[in-house]
Structures are given as C-alpha cells and as structure tokens.
Design a protein around this motif. Sequence first.
Motif, short mmCIF file in Angstrom:
data_model
loop_
_atom_site.label_atom_id
_atom_site.label_comp_id
_atom_site.label_asym_id
_atom_site.label_seq_id
_atom_site.Cartn_x
_atom_site.Cartn_y
_atom_site.Cartn_z
N TYR A 197 -10.53 -33.65 -59.54
CA TYR A 197 -10.83 -32.23 -59.41
C TYR A 197 -10.02 -31.62 -58.27
CZ TYR A 197 -14.06 -34.77 -56.41
OH TYR A 197 -14.59 -35.67 -55.53
N LEU A 198 -9.74 -30.33 -58.41
CA LEU A 198 -9.00 -29.60 -57.38
C LEU A 198 -9.96 -29.14 -56.30
CD1 LEU A 198 -6.70 -27.43 -59.68
CD2 LEU A 198 -6.22 -29.65 -58.65
N MET A 199 -9.52 -29.24 -55.04
CA MET A 199 -10.35 -28.85 -53.89
C MET A 199 -9.79 -27.58 -53.25
SD MET A 199 -12.64 -31.32 -53.68
CE MET A 199 -13.28 -31.01 -52.03
N LYS A 200 -10.68 -26.66 -52.91
CA LYS A 200 -10.28 -25.47 -52.17
C LYS A 200 -11.37 -25.16 -51.16
CE LYS A 200 -8.66 -20.72 -52.68
NZ LYS A 200 -8.35 -19.60 -53.60
N ASP A 201 -10.99 -25.18 -49.89
CA ASP A 201 -11.95 -24.97 -48.80
C ASP A 201 -13.12 -25.95 -48.91
OD1 ASP A 201 -10.41 -22.84 -47.84
OD2 ASP A 201 -11.43 -21.43 -49.18
N ASN A 202 -12.78 -27.22 -49.23
CA ASN A 202 -13.77 -28.30 -49.36
C ASN A 202 -14.78 -28.06 -50.48
OD1 ASN A 202 -12.79 -30.04 -47.34
ND2 ASN A 202 -13.76 -28.76 -45.76
N VAL A 203 -14.43 -27.20 -51.43
CA VAL A 203 -15.30 -26.93 -52.58
C VAL A 203 -14.59 -27.45 -53.84
CG1 VAL A 203 -16.46 -25.18 -53.96
CG2 VAL A 203 -16.32 -24.93 -51.48
N ARG A 204 -15.32 -28.17 -54.68
CA ARG A 204 -14.74 -28.71 -55.91
C ARG A 204 -14.45 -27.59 -56.92
NH1 ARG A 204 -18.09 -34.24 -57.39
NH2 ARG A 204 -17.84 -35.27 -55.35
N GLY A 205 -13.28 -27.71 -57.54
CA GLY A 205 -12.90 -26.75 -58.57
C GLY A 205 -12.84 -27.39 -59.94
N ALA A 206 -11.76 -27.11 -60.67
CA ALA A 206 -11.59 -27.64 -62.02
C ALA A 206 -11.67 -29.16 -62.02
CB ALA A 206 -10.26 -27.17 -62.59
N ASN A 207 -12.35 -29.70 -63.03
CA ASN A 207 -12.63 -31.13 -63.06
C ASN A 207 -12.09 -31.76 -64.34
OD1 ASN A 207 -14.09 -33.54 -62.02
ND2 ASN A 207 -15.21 -33.30 -63.94
N HIS A 208 -11.53 -32.97 -64.21
CA HIS A 208 -11.08 -33.74 -65.37
C HIS A 208 -11.62 -35.15 -65.23
CE1 HIS A 208 -8.58 -35.38 -68.53
NE2 HIS A 208 -8.16 -36.31 -67.70
N VAL A 209 -12.29 -35.63 -66.27
CA VAL A 209 -12.85 -36.98 -66.26
C VAL A 209 -11.99 -37.89 -67.14
CG1 VAL A 209 -14.86 -38.40 -66.82
CG2 VAL A 209 -15.17 -36.11 -65.88
N ALA A 210 -11.56 -38.99 -66.55
CA ALA A 210 -10.70 -39.93 -67.28
C ALA A 210 -11.34 -41.31 -67.31
CB ALA A 210 -9.34 -40.02 -66.59
N GLY A 211 -11.19 -42.00 -68.42
CA GLY A 211 -11.69 -43.36 -68.54
C GLY A 211 -10.57 -44.37 -68.37
N PHE A 212 -10.95 -45.61 -68.01
CA PHE A 212 -9.94 -46.65 -67.85
C PHE A 212 -10.56 -48.02 -68.07
CE2 PHE A 212 -11.64 -45.73 -63.58
CZ PHE A 212 -12.03 -47.00 -63.15
N MET A 213 -9.72 -48.98 -68.44
CA MET A 213 -10.10 -50.37 -68.53
C MET A 213 -9.65 -51.08 -67.26
SD MET A 213 -11.49 -50.56 -71.57
CE MET A 213 -11.54 -52.32 -71.95
N TYR A 214 -10.37 -52.12 -66.86
CA TYR A 214 -9.98 -52.82 -65.64
C TYR A 214 -10.28 -54.32 -65.77
CZ TYR A 214 -14.72 -53.81 -64.07
OH TYR A 214 -16.01 -54.32 -63.98
#
Length: 209
Positions: free
Chosen positions: A139-156
């Motif tokens: 997510y994008l941060m502006k003035d320590n506030v969360r903005g637009a969010n993207h959730v991604a999955g992964f294998m490990y």
Amino acid sequence: MKRKLISVFALISLYLISFKLEAQESQKNLMGIFTGGEAVHHIGWFMSPEVRSFYNKSQFKDNKSLLVGGKLGLMINHSFYFGITGYAKIGDMRYEKQETTVGVGMGYGGLFIGKSFLFNEIIHPRIGLSGGYGGSSEYLMKDNVRGANHVAGFMYIEPELALEINISNHVRLVTGATYRIVNMSNFELLSTGDLDGLSINLAIVFGKF
C-alpha cells in the motif's frame, strides 16, 4: 536462485539420509512416510510459539523486522515433527519508490516436517523444512496514513537449522535460523526476491515428546 535451490536440495537430502534406508514389511504404515520406515512406537504432540527476527537486504529502509507465530502438530518416536506452521509480521516494512513511500505487510503458513538428532542429549540439533502459501499487502503511504492497497499471494519454502535444549520432559527451548525462499508470486510493487531472507528464531516447545 540456483544457490538457493541447491541449499534446499542439500537439506532435504540430509533429512532423508537420516532415515533408515530399508524397513521391514511389518513396519510399513502411514506414519512410515514421515519416519522413513522406522517402526512407530510413540506418538505425542507439540505446540511451539515462536518469535523471528527477519533480515532483508533488498530495498526496504529497515533491513530487519519482527515476525510472530509458531508450529503445532505431532511428535513421532520422540524425534520426528509433523505439523502446521504460520507467521505474521509485526508492523510495516517500508521503502521509497519514485518519491512515494510504500508499506508492506506479510503473513504466511503451511506444513512443517523436522527431525531432532540425539534427542536424549540436553542440547541437540534439529533440521526442518516448511512450505506453503502466504500473502503480502502492498500500500502507498502518505503522512503515515495507508492509501491504495494491493494484496498479493505467493508460494514459499523455508529450510531450518536449529538447536534444541531439553528443559524438562515436556518443554524444549529452540534457537536457530531459517531461510525463506519466495516464488510464484503476483506482486504489483515488489519483486519476488524482496521477501526472501534469513530469520533468526527463538521458540519454546511444549508437548508430550
């Protein structure tokens, strides 16, 4: 990436070599999948809360962060671990991207197998391997506030090398290291290698060993 895969294969080979190469017909059973054919004469359980310090050499401002989680499962023949595992990051990892601050959260979990050697000794080694699925929020941060969010999955996949200390018949202290290798991701802002890295771990194992 080749070095990482070689390390994983070497650990798996060491794990398999530790098993008996042959088993008697009477010893074959479902649990033999995890014990290499060794007769199952004891089945216990374990629960292991854990704290991890994750070290990262990629683009993040802070090259280390804290994760909490643990393991839960069966203890076979006093030395074979088989169970589930899961971890979540505390706080955010942040980095600068084109004059924009990006924050990253993370959690992952899956299956765990492991083996303790010389488990009757007060201090003894353990090797393990876990793997599964995780998720990362970007997510994008502006003035320590969360903005637009993207959730991604992964294998490990995550090999482990540790020392266990027998505190009592039902308590062990474990300290060691793991190396997480992330693949098959669909990150939008991160690259696959950004979540790879070494973790130094401290855990307490409770159970019927």
